[in-house]
Scaffold this motif. Structure first.
Motif, PDB file in Angstrom:
ATOM      1  N   ALA A   1      -5.119  -6.898   2.745  1.00 16.86           N
ATOM      2  CA  ALA A   1      -4.911  -8.074   3.684  1.00 16.86           C
ATOM      3  C   ALA A   1      -6.141  -8.715   4.501  1.00 16.86           C
ATOM      4  CB  ALA A   1      -3.735  -7.547   4.515  1.00 16.86           C
ATOM      5  N   THR A   2      -6.915  -7.711   4.817  1.00 15.43           N
ATOM      6  CA  THR A   2      -8.031  -8.120   5.596  1.00 15.43           C
ATOM      7  C   THR A   2      -9.088  -8.966   4.504  1.00 15.43           C
ATOM      8  OG1 THR A   2      -7.748  -6.114   6.857  1.00 15.43           O
ATOM      9  CG2 THR A   2     -10.124  -7.492   6.942  1.00 15.43           C
ATOM     10  N   ASP A   3      -9.247  -8.396   3.471  1.00 15.01           N
ATOM     11  CA  ASP A   3     -10.044  -8.921   2.290  1.00 15.01           C
ATOM     12  C   ASP A   3      -9.417 -10.124   1.804  1.00 15.01           C
ATOM     13  OD1 ASP A   3     -12.385  -8.264   0.430  1.00 15.01           O
ATOM     14  OD2 ASP A   3     -10.880  -8.547  -1.142  1.00 15.01           O
ATOM     15  N   ALA A   4      -8.287 -10.192   1.601  1.00 10.74           N
ATOM     16  CA  ALA A   4      -7.499 -11.462   1.333  1.00 10.74           C
ATOM     17  C   ALA A   4      -7.910 -12.766   2.406  1.00 10.74           C
ATOM     18  CB  ALA A   4      -6.167 -11.317   1.239  1.00 10.74           C
ATOM     19  N   ARG A   5      -7.511 -12.583   3.695  1.00 14.01           N
ATOM     20  CA  ARG A   5      -8.030 -13.381   4.658  1.00 14.01           C
ATOM     21  C   ARG A   5      -9.561 -13.970   4.665  1.00 14.01           C
ATOM     22  NH1 ARG A   5      -5.577 -16.502   7.479  1.00 14.01           N
ATOM     23  NH2 ARG A   5      -6.360 -16.237   9.498  1.00 14.01           N
ATOM     24  N   LYS A   6     -10.519 -12.880   4.216  1.00 12.16           N
ATOM     25  CA  LYS A   6     -11.891 -13.099   4.317  1.00 12.16           C
ATOM     26  C   LYS A   6     -11.980 -14.106   2.983  1.00 12.16           C
ATOM     27  CE  LYS A   6     -13.741  -8.932   5.408  1.00 12.16           C
ATOM     28  NZ  LYS A   6     -14.741  -7.981   4.951  1.00 12.16           N
ATOM     29  N   ARG A   7     -11.277 -13.924   2.073  1.00 16.16           N
ATOM     30  CA  ARG A   7     -11.499 -14.927   0.725  1.00 16.16           C
ATOM     31  C   ARG A   7     -10.631 -16.099   0.977  1.00 16.16           C
ATOM     32  NH1 ARG A   7     -14.062 -11.441  -3.095  1.00 16.16           N
ATOM     33  NH2 ARG A   7     -14.409  -9.553  -2.265  1.00 16.16           N
ATOM     34  N   GLY A   8      -9.970 -16.460   2.050  1.00 18.93           N
ATOM     35  CA  GLY A   8      -9.639 -17.677   2.169  1.00 18.93           C
ATOM     36  C   GLY A   8      -7.977 -18.012   1.747  1.00 18.93           C
ATOM     37  N   TYR A   9      -7.343 -16.733   1.735  1.00 15.66           N
ATOM     38  CA  TYR A   9      -5.932 -16.841   1.735  1.00 15.66           C
ATOM     39  C   TYR A   9      -5.371 -16.985   3.046  1.00 15.66           C
ATOM     40  CZ  TYR A   9      -5.267 -14.586  -2.901  1.00 15.66           C
ATOM     41  OH  TYR A   9      -5.252 -14.422  -4.189  1.00 15.66           O
ATOM     42  N   SER A  10      -4.168 -17.778   3.193  1.00 18.47           N
ATOM     43  CA  SER A  10      -3.533 -17.801   4.506  1.00 18.47           C
ATOM     44  C   SER A  10      -3.058 -16.742   5.009  1.00 18.47           C
ATOM     45  CB  SER A  10      -2.498 -18.870   4.187  1.00 18.47           C
ATOM     46  OG  SER A  10      -1.441 -18.461   3.528  1.00 18.47           O
ATOM     47  N   LYS A  11      -2.667 -16.843   6.226  1.00 20.07           N
ATOM     48  CA  LYS A  11      -1.900 -15.458   7.012  1.00 20.07           C
ATOM     49  C   LYS A  11      -0.661 -15.166   6.196  1.00 20.07           C
ATOM     50  CE  LYS A  11      -2.272 -14.434  11.602  1.00 20.07           C
ATOM     51  NZ  LYS A  11      -2.388 -14.890  13.153  1.00 20.07           N
ATOM     52  N   GLY A  12      -0.086 -16.218   5.730  1.00 19.97           N
ATOM     53  CA  GLY A  12       1.123 -15.815   4.978  1.00 19.97           C
ATOM     54  C   GLY A  12       0.941 -15.241   3.533  1.00 19.97           C
ATOM     55  N   ALA A  13       0.161 -15.621   3.071  1.00 19.73           N
ATOM     56  CA  ALA A  13      -0.372 -15.116   1.624  1.00 19.73           C
ATOM     57  C   ALA A  13      -0.658 -13.654   1.867  1.00 19.73           C
ATOM     58  CB  ALA A  13      -1.341 -16.030   0.853  1.00 19.73           C
ATOM     59  N   SER A  14      -1.714 -13.420   2.871  1.00 19.49           N
ATOM     60  CA  SER A  14      -2.183 -12.077   3.129  1.00 19.49           C
ATOM     61  C   SER A  14      -1.073 -11.158   3.459  1.00 19.49           C
ATOM     62  CB  SER A  14      -3.168 -12.298   4.442  1.00 19.49           C
ATOM     63  OG  SER A  14      -4.260 -12.968   3.853  1.00 19.49           O
ATOM     64  N   LEU A  15      -0.136 -11.610   4.183  1.00 15.14           N
ATOM     65  CA  LEU A  15       0.995 -10.852   4.391  1.00 15.14           C
ATOM     66  C   LEU A  15       1.806 -10.288   3.350  1.00 15.14           C
ATOM     67  CD1 LEU A  15       2.179  -9.608   7.147  1.00 15.14           C
ATOM     68  CD2 LEU A  15       4.041 -11.373   6.792  1.00 15.14           C
ATOM     69  N   VAL A  16       2.001 -11.397   2.308  1.00 11.22           N
ATOM     70  CA  VAL A  16       2.881 -10.979   1.307  1.00 11.22           C
ATOM     71  C   VAL A  16       1.783  -9.902   0.265  1.00 11.22           C
ATOM     72  CG1 VAL A  16       3.286 -12.006  -1.337  1.00 11.22           C
ATOM     73  CG2 VAL A  16       3.917 -13.206   1.025  1.00 11.22           C
ATOM     74  N   TRP A  17       0.586 -10.311   0.267  1.00 14.33           N
ATOM     75  CA  TRP A  17      -0.195  -9.038  -0.401  1.00 14.33           C
ATOM     76  C   TRP A  17      -0.167  -7.818   0.282  1.00 14.33           C
ATOM     77  CZ3 TRP A  17      -1.707  -9.407  -5.282  1.00 14.33           C
ATOM     78  CH2 TRP A  17      -2.026 -10.688  -5.844  1.00 14.33           C
ATOM     79  N   PHE A  18      -0.197  -7.877   1.712  1.00 14.13           N
ATOM     80  CA  PHE A  18      -0.115  -6.605   2.319  1.00 14.13           C
ATOM     81  C   PHE A  18       1.362  -5.750   1.899  1.00 14.13           C
ATOM     82  CE2 PHE A  18       1.574  -4.388   6.212  1.00 14.13           C
ATOM     83  CZ  PHE A  18       0.394  -3.546   6.447  1.00 14.13           C
ATOM     84  N   LEU A  19       2.501  -6.616   2.081  1.00 15.72           N
ATOM     85  CA  LEU A  19       3.605  -5.918   1.547  1.00 15.72           C
ATOM     86  C   LEU A  19       3.908  -5.535   0.297  1.00 15.72           C
ATOM     87  CD1 LEU A  19       6.104  -8.129   3.860  1.00 15.72           C
ATOM     88  CD2 LEU A  19       5.447  -5.940   4.366  1.00 15.72           C
ATOM     89  N   GLY A  20       3.329  -6.295  -0.629  1.00 17.38           N
ATOM     90  CA  GLY A  20       3.263  -6.057  -2.035  1.00 17.38           C
ATOM     91  C   GLY A  20       2.578  -4.648  -2.490  1.00 17.38           C
ATOM     92  N   VAL A  21       1.412  -4.604  -1.743  1.00 18.11           N
ATOM     93  CA  VAL A  21       0.451  -3.382  -2.166  1.00 18.11           C
ATOM     94  C   VAL A  21       1.140  -2.245  -1.374  1.00 18.11           C
ATOM     95  CG1 VAL A  21      -1.766  -2.448  -1.637  1.00 18.11           C
ATOM     96  CG2 VAL A  21      -1.581  -4.756  -2.294  1.00 18.11           C
ATOM     97  N   TRP A  22       1.577  -2.398  -0.078  1.00 22.66           N
ATOM     98  CA  TRP A  22       2.368  -1.130   0.375  1.00 22.66           C
ATOM     99  C   TRP A  22       3.504  -0.832  -0.245  1.00 22.66           C
ATOM    100  CZ3 TRP A  22       5.281  -1.252   5.631  1.00 22.66           C
ATOM    101  CH2 TRP A  22       5.426   0.015   6.102  1.00 22.66           C
ATOM    102  N   LEU A  23       4.368  -1.559  -0.928  1.00 23.51           N
ATOM    103  CA  LEU A  23       5.454  -1.261  -1.256  1.00 23.51           C
ATOM    104  C   LEU A  23       5.596  -1.059  -2.687  1.00 23.51           C
ATOM    105  CD1 LEU A  23       7.922  -3.653   0.505  1.00 23.51           C
ATOM    106  CD2 LEU A  23       7.450  -1.369   1.101  1.00 23.51           C
ATOM    107  N   ALA A  24       4.400  -1.689  -3.576  1.00 22.58           N
ATOM    108  CA  ALA A  24       4.545  -1.401  -5.043  1.00 22.58           C
ATOM    109  C   ALA A  24       2.856  -1.417  -5.294  1.00 22.58           C
ATOM    110  CB  ALA A  24       5.152  -2.534  -5.686  1.00 22.58           C
ATOM    111  N   LEU A  25       2.190  -0.382  -4.899  1.00 25.55           N
ATOM    112  CA  LEU A  25       0.878  -0.106  -4.760  1.00 25.55           C
ATOM    113  C   LEU A  25       0.388  -0.241  -6.299  1.00 25.55           C
ATOM    114  CD1 LEU A  25      -1.889   0.550  -3.072  1.00 25.55           C
ATOM    115  CD2 LEU A  25      -1.429   2.913  -3.903  1.00 25.55           C
ATOM    116  N   ILE A  26       0.843   0.577  -7.162  1.00 30.40           N
ATOM    117  CA  ILE A  26       0.695   0.545  -8.687  1.00 30.40           C
ATOM    118  C   ILE A  26       0.575  -0.980  -9.244  1.00 30.40           C
ATOM    119  CG2 ILE A  26       1.271   1.584 -10.913  1.00 30.40           C
ATOM    120  CD1 ILE A  26       0.018   3.548  -8.498  1.00 30.40           C
ATOM    121  N   VAL A  27       1.450  -1.744  -8.949  1.00 34.52           N
ATOM    122  CA  VAL A  27       1.511  -3.158  -9.517  1.00 34.52           C
ATOM    123  C   VAL A  27       0.615  -4.153  -8.919  1.00 34.52           C
ATOM    124  CG1 VAL A  27       3.080  -5.042  -9.779  1.00 34.52           C
ATOM    125  CG2 VAL A  27       3.555  -2.519 -10.009  1.00 34.52           C
TER     126      VAL A  27
END
Ligand SMILES: [Zn+2]
Length: 93
Positions: free
Chosen positions: A17-43
């Motif tokens: 999520a931190t990396d996504a923010r640095k690369r220009g993702y919006s707050k919402g998009a970073s949150l989606v990545w955060f939840l996605g990685v947390w819940l389905a890390l392998i994917v």
């Protein structure tokens, strides 16, 4: 023991999520990545590493020239502190 199973993906998700923010993702998009990685890390972790954009403007510049993420001035070489604003540059490994 179950705590480790939750906390390790959480830390990785936080980094993503931190990396996504640095690369220009919006707050919402970073949150989606955060939840996605947390819940389905392998994917989501490989998916993020494939899809993430390069650091803005970096590839448009000549070799050895970089942009300070704080003041956006150009500098040369691998240095630890920006010569213009004095901020620590920890982007480079
Ligand atoms: Zn600077």
């Amino acid at each position: 023991m179950w705590l480790i199973i939750i906390i390790i993906p959480l830390l990785i998700a936080w980094w993503v999520a931190t990396d996504a923010r640095k690369r220009g993702y919006s707050k919402g998009a970073s949150l989606v990545w955060f939840l996605g990685v947390w819940l389905a890390l392998i994917v989501f972790l490989p998916l993020y590493l494939i899809l993430r954009p390069k650091t803005p403007r970096q590839d448009e510049l000549g070799k050895g020239t970089r942009v300070c993420p704080y003041c956006e001035k150009l500098y040369q070489g691998e240095i630890s502190y920006c010569p213009y604003c004095g901020q620590k540059l920890d982007e480079e490994m």
